[in-house]
Design a protein around this motif. Structure first.
Motif, PDB file in Angstrom:
ATOM      1  N   THR A   6      60.673  53.140  52.894  1.00  0.00           N
ATOM      2  CA  THR A   6      61.464  51.957  52.573  1.00  0.00           C
ATOM      3  C   THR A   6      62.788  52.403  51.967  1.00  0.00           C
ATOM      4  N   TYR A   7      63.775  51.579  52.168  1.00  0.00           N
ATOM      5  CA  TYR A   7      65.112  51.841  51.622  1.00  0.00           C
ATOM      6  C   TYR A   7      65.700  50.497  51.223  1.00  0.00           C
ATOM      7  N   THR A   8      66.117  50.370  49.973  1.00  0.00           N
ATOM      8  CA  THR A   8      66.675  49.110  49.487  1.00  0.00           C
ATOM      9  C   THR A   8      68.175  49.200  49.236  1.00  0.00           C
ATOM     10  N   GLY A   9      68.771  50.312  49.625  1.00  0.00           N
ATOM     11  CA  GLY A   9      70.207  50.484  49.437  1.00  0.00           C
ATOM     12  C   GLY A   9      71.012  49.713  50.462  1.00  0.00           C
ATOM     13  N   GLU A  10      72.314  49.919  50.432  1.00  0.00           N
ATOM     14  CA  GLU A  10      73.243  49.147  51.262  1.00  0.00           C
ATOM     15  C   GLU A  10      73.859  49.938  52.414  1.00  0.00           C
ATOM     16  N   ILE A  11      73.557  51.202  52.542  1.00  0.00           N
ATOM     17  CA  ILE A  11      74.206  52.031  53.556  1.00  0.00           C
ATOM     18  C   ILE A  11      73.527  51.806  54.912  1.00  0.00           C
ATOM     19  N   ASP A  16      69.395  52.211  59.332  1.00  0.00           N
ATOM     20  CA  ASP A  16      69.068  52.496  60.732  1.00  0.00           C
ATOM     21  C   ASP A  16      68.180  53.732  60.860  1.00  0.00           C
ATOM     22  N   ALA A  17      68.475  54.770  60.079  1.00  0.00           N
ATOM     23  CA  ALA A  17      67.689  56.009  60.127  1.00  0.00           C
ATOM     24  C   ALA A  17      66.258  55.754  59.664  1.00  0.00           C
ATOM     25  N   VAL A  18      66.089  54.961  58.629  1.00  0.00           N
ATOM     26  CA  VAL A  18      64.746  54.638  58.134  1.00  0.00           C
ATOM     27  C   VAL A  18      63.973  53.855  59.186  1.00  0.00           C
ATOM     28  N   SER A  19      64.625  52.883  59.789  1.00  0.00           N
ATOM     29  CA  SER A  19      63.973  52.086  60.832  1.00  0.00           C
ATOM     30  C   SER A  19      63.498  52.985  61.979  1.00  0.00           C
ATOM     31  N   LEU A  20      64.366  53.887  62.429  1.00  0.00           N
ATOM     32  CA  LEU A  20      64.004  54.778  63.523  1.00  0.00           C
ATOM     33  C   LEU A  20      62.914  55.758  63.100  1.00  0.00           C
ATOM     34  N   ALA A  21      63.022  56.349  61.918  1.00  0.00           N
ATOM     35  CA  ALA A  21      62.003  57.298  61.447  1.00  0.00           C
ATOM     36  C   ALA A  21      60.639  56.612  61.365  1.00  0.00           C
ATOM     37  N   ASN A  22      60.607  55.376  60.905  1.00  0.00           N
ATOM     38  CA  ASN A  22      59.339  54.644  60.827  1.00  0.00           C
ATOM     39  C   ASN A  22      58.740  54.415  62.214  1.00  0.00           C
ATOM     40  N   LYS A  23      59.578  54.214  63.210  1.00  0.00           N
ATOM     41  CA  LYS A  23      59.086  54.062  64.581  1.00  0.00           C
ATOM     42  C   LYS A  23      58.600  55.394  65.141  1.00  0.00           C
ATOM     43  N   ILE A  24      59.304  56.461  64.821  1.00  0.00           N
ATOM     44  CA  ILE A  24      58.947  57.781  65.340  1.00  0.00           C
ATOM     45  C   ILE A  24      57.573  58.211  64.845  1.00  0.00           C
ATOM     46  N   VAL A  25      57.305  58.067  63.548  1.00  0.00           N
ATOM     47  CA  VAL A  25      56.056  58.611  62.990  1.00  0.00           C
ATOM     48  C   VAL A  25      54.807  57.858  63.443  1.00  0.00           C
ATOM     49  N   ASP A  64      53.335  55.514  51.220  1.00  0.00           N
ATOM     50  CA  ASP A  64      54.590  54.772  51.106  1.00  0.00           C
ATOM     51  C   ASP A  64      55.618  55.649  50.412  1.00  0.00           C
ATOM     52  N   LEU A  65      56.732  55.873  51.093  1.00  0.00           N
ATOM     53  CA  LEU A  65      57.818  56.680  50.553  1.00  0.00           C
ATOM     54  C   LEU A  65      59.067  55.828  50.429  1.00  0.00           C
TER      55      LEU A  65
END
Length: 178
Positions: A6-11, A16-25, A64-65
């Motif tokens: 999960t990422y709660t920041g604004e960048i 996008d990287a978190v979304s893709l990494a979650n799909k990859i794993v 959960d990371l």
């Protein structure tokens, strides 16, 4: 079960990287990549741990990371630091890289987190320069993920060099302390 970041920041690139990494794993192709390796990874303990075992660990863990921001030189992508066992670190100075390259870095960090939380096994790497760690599980898996998902037509981008990954987070580099 799986690893979820999960990422709660604004960048946006980190989002996008978190979304893709979650799909990859959770992608079957990701597991196929890991089990395609015919030999154990360097620096693993025990030294004969099969890549199949690591793939099985990925499929069986519920972890959960959280991605947090820090500042390092732009050649550094991120970190997993055992002092923060449920945190992955993303370098805000590496945002010139594609979201996919950053996602492969996050997968690399997920391998570290998985190793840390798998008390029976250790398949991380030491703090040597990256060129000496390419056959360790985090680098090998992260590189194969980048090659498959980013550089093989899955996501159209220019070929990028891998980012340097750190194994500790200097306290004065932390941006997001929440």
């Amino acid at each position: 079960m799986s690893i979820i970041i999960t990422y709660t920041g604004e960048i946006q690139k980190f989002k996008d990287a978190v979304s893709l990494a979650n799909k990859i794993v959770v992608d079957v192709a990701f597991y196929d990549i890991i089990v395609s390796r015919q030999t154990p990874f360097d620096e693993s303990v025990p030294s004969d741990i099969s890549p199949i075992v690591i793939a099985e660990l990925f499929g069986s863990i519920d972890l959960d990371l959280t991605l947090k921001e820090y500042k390092r030189p732009q050649t550094v992508g991120g970190a997993f630091d055992p002092d923060y066992p449920t945190t992955l670190w993303g370098n805000v100075n590496a945002l010139h890289r594609s979201s996919c390259n950053l996602a492969s870095m996050l997968v690399h960090e997920c391998v570290h987190a998985l190793s840390y939380h798998s008390k029976e096994y250790n398949f991380s790497h030491d703090s040597q320069e990256p060129k000496y760690n390419q056959q360790t599980a985090p680098y090998w898996i992260g590189n194969k993920v980048r090659d498959h998902y980013c550089n093989n037509g899955v996501i159209e981008i220019a070929v990028e060099e891998p980012l340097i990954i750190e194994t500790n987070v200097p306290i004065d580099s932390i941006v997001d302390v929440g």
